[in-house]
Design a protein around this motif. Structure first.
Motif, PDB file in Angstrom:
ATOM      1  N   PHE A 169     -44.798 -28.737  12.394  1.00  0.00           N
ATOM      2  CA  PHE A 169     -45.174 -29.040  11.009  1.00  0.00           C
ATOM      3  C   PHE A 169     -44.860 -27.840  10.128  1.00  0.00           C
ATOM      4  CE2 PHE A 169     -48.024 -31.706  13.545  1.00  0.00           C
ATOM      5  CZ  PHE A 169     -47.876 -32.933  12.920  1.00  0.00           C
ATOM      6  N   TYR A 170     -44.207 -28.112   9.015  1.00  0.00           N
ATOM      7  CA  TYR A 170     -44.017 -27.118   7.966  1.00  0.00           C
ATOM      8  C   TYR A 170     -44.985 -27.488   6.840  1.00  0.00           C
ATOM      9  CZ  TYR A 170     -39.347 -25.936   9.957  1.00  0.00           C
ATOM     10  OH  TYR A 170     -38.298 -25.541  10.761  1.00  0.00           O
ATOM     11  N   ALA A 218     -47.778 -29.863  19.679  1.00  0.00           N
ATOM     12  CA  ALA A 218     -47.178 -29.605  18.371  1.00  0.00           C
ATOM     13  C   ALA A 218     -47.713 -28.309  17.772  1.00  0.00           C
ATOM     14  CB  ALA A 218     -47.464 -30.773  17.431  1.00  0.00           C
ATOM     15  N   THR A 219     -46.894 -27.680  16.947  1.00  0.00           N
ATOM     16  CA  THR A 219     -47.284 -26.450  16.266  1.00  0.00           C
ATOM     17  C   THR A 219     -47.197 -26.662  14.762  1.00  0.00           C
ATOM     18  OG1 THR A 219     -45.025 -25.590  16.308  1.00  0.00           O
ATOM     19  CG2 THR A 219     -46.467 -25.005  18.161  1.00  0.00           C
ATOM     20  N   ALA A 228     -50.451 -22.395  13.952  1.00  0.00           N
ATOM     21  CA  ALA A 228     -51.445 -23.238  14.619  1.00  0.00           C
ATOM     22  C   ALA A 228     -50.787 -24.036  15.737  1.00  0.00           C
ATOM     23  CB  ALA A 228     -52.101 -24.184  13.613  1.00  0.00           C
ATOM     24  N   ARG A 229     -51.595 -24.404  16.700  1.00  0.00           N
ATOM     25  CA  ARG A 229     -51.138 -25.270  17.798  1.00  0.00           C
ATOM     26  C   ARG A 229     -52.121 -26.415  17.948  1.00  0.00           C
ATOM     27  NH1 ARG A 229     -47.585 -25.228  21.880  1.00  0.00           N
ATOM     28  NH2 ARG A 229     -46.872 -23.145  21.254  1.00  0.00           N
ATOM     29  N   PHE A 230     -51.582 -27.628  18.112  1.00  0.00           N
ATOM     30  CA  PHE A 230     -52.425 -28.807  18.228  1.00  0.00           C
ATOM     31  C   PHE A 230     -53.084 -28.821  19.601  1.00  0.00           C
ATOM     32  CE2 PHE A 230     -52.861 -33.586  18.594  1.00  0.00           C
ATOM     33  CZ  PHE A 230     -53.881 -33.681  17.645  1.00  0.00           C
ATOM     34  N   ALA A 231     -54.401 -28.709  19.632  1.00  0.00           N
ATOM     35  CA  ALA A 231     -55.151 -28.673  20.889  1.00  0.00           C
ATOM     36  C   ALA A 231     -56.472 -29.415  20.706  1.00  0.00           C
ATOM     37  CB  ALA A 231     -55.394 -27.231  21.323  1.00  0.00           C
ATOM     38  N   PRO A 232     -56.415 -30.715  20.488  1.00  0.00           N
ATOM     39  CA  PRO A 232     -57.646 -31.477  20.225  1.00  0.00           C
ATOM     40  C   PRO A 232     -58.521 -31.579  21.479  1.00  0.00           C
ATOM     41  CG  PRO A 232     -55.816 -32.973  20.537  1.00  0.00           C
ATOM     42  CD  PRO A 232     -55.224 -31.590  20.558  1.00  0.00           C
ATOM     43  N   ARG A 233     -59.815 -31.771  21.256  1.00  0.00           N
ATOM     44  CA  ARG A 233     -60.725 -31.944  22.388  1.00  0.00           C
ATOM     45  C   ARG A 233     -60.415 -33.221  23.147  1.00  0.00           C
ATOM     46  NH1 ARG A 233     -66.696 -30.363  19.890  1.00  0.00           N
ATOM     47  NH2 ARG A 233     -66.228 -28.163  19.403  1.00  0.00           N
ATOM     48  N   HIS A 234     -60.036 -34.230  22.415  1.00  0.00           N
ATOM     49  CA  HIS A 234     -59.705 -35.513  23.030  1.00  0.00           C
ATOM     50  C   HIS A 234     -58.283 -35.879  22.636  1.00  0.00           C
ATOM     51  CE1 HIS A 234     -63.942 -35.946  24.005  1.00  0.00           C
ATOM     52  NE2 HIS A 234     -64.229 -35.702  22.735  1.00  0.00           N
ATOM     53  N   THR A 235     -57.451 -36.219  23.610  1.00  0.00           N
ATOM     54  CA  THR A 235     -56.059 -36.553  23.337  1.00  0.00           C
ATOM     55  C   THR A 235     -55.991 -37.894  22.602  1.00  0.00           C
ATOM     56  OG1 THR A 235     -55.356 -35.415  25.325  1.00  0.00           O
ATOM     57  CG2 THR A 235     -53.791 -36.963  24.339  1.00  0.00           C
ATOM     58  N   PRO A 236     -55.433 -37.922  21.383  1.00  0.00           N
ATOM     59  CA  PRO A 236     -55.335 -39.191  20.653  1.00  0.00           C
ATOM     60  C   PRO A 236     -54.388 -40.150  21.356  1.00  0.00           C
ATOM     61  CG  PRO A 236     -54.151 -37.449  19.496  1.00  0.00           C
ATOM     62  CD  PRO A 236     -54.868 -36.786  20.625  1.00  0.00           C
TER      63      PRO A 236
END
Length: 621
Positions: free
Chosen positions: A163-164, A193-194, A230-238
């Motif tokens: 993401f930009y 994703a970053t 940033a790096r996408f690291a959610p608690r629960h994988t969508p």
């Protein structure tokens, strides 16, 4: 999605050439250099180019296209990287796009002049929705969404690897940095994703963290001491909606049933993903059935509320315009469509797409007095369907298997088998696309019940009293044949399978021709023309999408699982030329799960299951 007219950007250039937006009181990029900022903040902050190396596809999503410098810098980095991914997709949204002249001026002194020139040349008309622009032979795609970011991000169907986060400062343009937008990014994020942005404002960091990103600070660019990564690291994988899962993930070969406009469009789009294609048809040559007319029209449509039909037809017409130019197919440029309901003052002009003309101005362009004002579709026109089909098939490199009638399909461990009348296997592939006309109805099962076969008769005048300088459409249409004559038509009779030319139908076509031309009486001509059959749905939109797995349908189309390896692309009515290029691109995206060239609600509007879902919701309808 609400579709409101776009408001182009007002742009100012200061003494040193730095562009700014007076409406936001902010500059478009750092004075230290747009490309340098893009390389440091957005590529560097997302670990590029290293993260795309060795991958089949890499998807970037940007929240503010602006002048396009981030795209140019990313495209240049991709070009310079010998280990680059096979395909780069750069998706971006912009609420206030630049006018073509302003874009050209902004890039007059570009450090990447060749890339900037290509961007300016392909800059689309400023119409709402998604515009898919192709570069480097289709290996680089710019998916440009024009309109409000909050609405467009909700409509995107893709998974972004990077993401930009760009746009004017959060204090000046808060809607590009709020919690709703960050939540949309999380929905679109691929695993791992970053994201990167030049802003370290607290709301930005908190918004990213709330959306499931791990946020860090990094050295900023030029005078800005810090930036965010940033790096996408959610608690629960969508979980991706079942109806948006790729139908043939990883497939490297496809068999397409139908060698007309739909099939050729699918072969071209699938081949551009690297897939080997075989096109099968029961007839002895391509473009012999519904696509066999000597000439046909292509153009968009307009309605005041810019509803689903207008938006789909506009996207399709713009795709056709670009494809004909890319393939070098000879065609007539420009088309007039008469307007019998609106007054000229109520007919808007959209530069680069459609122009409203008085009856007098339209008549001068058509070469005959016209009784009504007209829409001038500058990118529309007329073309030989056969020439267009041949060009698409040639560019696809597809293998042709003609005079091969497919009577049935059978699922197999490796995909789908095509069977002849004796049950013998003609071919087998992990992806099969049903892209024929009414001759394929027996293969469609229950879906065939939503479709109508319509007969159409076209008339040829070998010596025409009026040869339109531009193709003209209204109640009927007229196209010059280039040899002193004209084609006109066409009739429409549901369920009529009579293949013979009929005098009564010719009289009807000639009467419409005379009305278009403003003639006092219809001309006479020997009985000549062509009969063909259209396949059309009740809502006059095509059927493009996957087939449902057995059982009750889900409550929403996007939640409905599809049968693997089988896609439908049919029911093109009288708009085969206009729809073929876009339909093929949609099929390729559905098959492989790549970013879709249509908004989600337009995908639902052409989904083959829409009629069954309506019946399930309202039994008896």
């Amino acid at each position: 999605m609400t579709s409101t007219p776009l408001v182009p950007a007002d742009i100012a250039f200061d003494a040193d050439g730095t562009p700014s937006a007076p409406a936001f009181g902010d500059v478009y990029h750092a004075r230290a250099g747009a490309l340098a900022q893009a390389v440091h903040v957005f590529l560097g902050g997302n670990g590029l180019p290293a993260r795309w190396q060795g991958r089949a596809q890499f998807v970037v999503l940007e929240t503010g296209f602006g002048l396009g410098n981030n795209f140019l810098a990313t495209w240049d980095a991709w070009r310079q990287d010998p280990a680059r991914c096979e395909r780069l997709v750069f998706a971006s949204v912009e609420k206030h796009p630049l006018r073509p002249a302003d874009l050209a001026r902004a890039h007059e002194a570009s450090a990447l002049p060749e890339l900037a020139r290509q961007l300016v040349q392909r800059w689309p008309p400023l119409t709402p929705g998604l515009h898919e622009l192709h570069f480097d032979g289709g290996r680089v795609t710019l998916l440009l969404g024009l309109g409000d970011a909050r609405e467009l991000l909700r409509q995107l169907v893709l998974q972004a690897d990077a993401f930009y986060l760009d746009g004017f400062a959060p204090a000046r343009n808060p809607e590009l940095w709020d919690a709703y937008l960050f939540k949309s990014l999380a929905r679109l994020a691929a695993p791992g994703a970053t994201a990167a942005t030049w802003s370290v404002a607290r709301p930005v960091r908190d918004g990213l963290a709330a959306a499931g990103f791990d946020v860090a600070r990094a050295p900023g660019f030029a005078s800005k001491g810090q930036m965010c990564t940033a790096r996408f690291a959610p608690r629960h994988t969508p979980q991706r909606p079942a109806g948006r899962e790729p139908i043939a993930p990883g497939a490297r070969r496809a068999v397409i049933l139908g060698a007309g406009l739909a099939g050729a469009g699918c072969a071209l789009a699938l081949s551009r993903t690297g897939m080997a294609c075989t096109v099968v048809d029961a007839l002895p040559a391509p473009a012999q059935a519904s696509s066999g007319n000597p000439a046909g029209l292509f153009h968009g449509t307009f309605n005041a509320d810019d509803g689903l039909h207008a938006r789909f037809n506009r996207a399709a017409a713009l795709a056709t315009q670009a494809e004909l130019a890319a393939l070098g197919v000879p065609h007539q440029h420009g088309l007039l469509r008469l307007e019998t309901r609106l007054e000229l003052g109520d007919m808007p002009t959209v530069p680069g797409y459609v122009q409203s003309l008085s009856a007098e101005d339209a008549g001068r362009r058509a070469g005959t007095p016209l009784r009504h004002p007209a829409w001038h579709y500058t990118g529309g026109g007329a073309v030989s369907p056969g020439a267009y089909v041949d060009a698409m098939l040639a560019a696809s490199g597809a293998e042709l298997r003609l005079s091969a009638a497919v009577e049935a399909l059978r699922e197999s461990p490796s995909g789908w088998q095509l069977l002849d009348s004796d049950g013998r296997v003609l071919d087998e592939a992990p992806l099969v696309v049903l892209a024929g006309g009414h001759g394929q109805l027996p293969l469609l099962g229950e879906l065939a019940g939503a479709l109508t076969v319509q007969r159409g008769q076209l008339t040829h005048l070998p010596q025409a009293p009026w040869q339109p300088a531009l193709p003209v459409a209204g109640s009927g249409y007229a196209i010059a044949d280039g040899h002193g004559g004209a084609w006109c038509g066409a009739t429409a009779q549901d369920g009529d399978l009579d293949p013979s030319l009929r005098g009564a139908d010719q009289e009807e076509n000639l009467l419409r021709y005379a009305q278009l031309a403003g003639l006092s009486e219809r001309p006479s001509a020997p009985l000549a023309g062509r009969v063909g059959w259209r396949l059309l749905a009740a809502d006059r939109l095509p059927l493009i999408g996957g087939i449902a797995v057995p059982g009750p349908l889900a409550a929403q189309l996007r939640l409905q699982p599809r049968r693997g390896g089988l896609i439908l692309c049919t029911s093109f009515a009288s708009r085969g030329i206009t729809w073929a290029a876009l339909a093929g691109r949609v099929v390729a995206a559905l098959a492989l799960g790549s970013p879709h060239p249509l908004e989600a609600e337009l995908l639902d509007a052409v989904d083959p299951l829409r009629f069954a879902l309506r019946r399930q919701r309202r039994p008896g309808t």
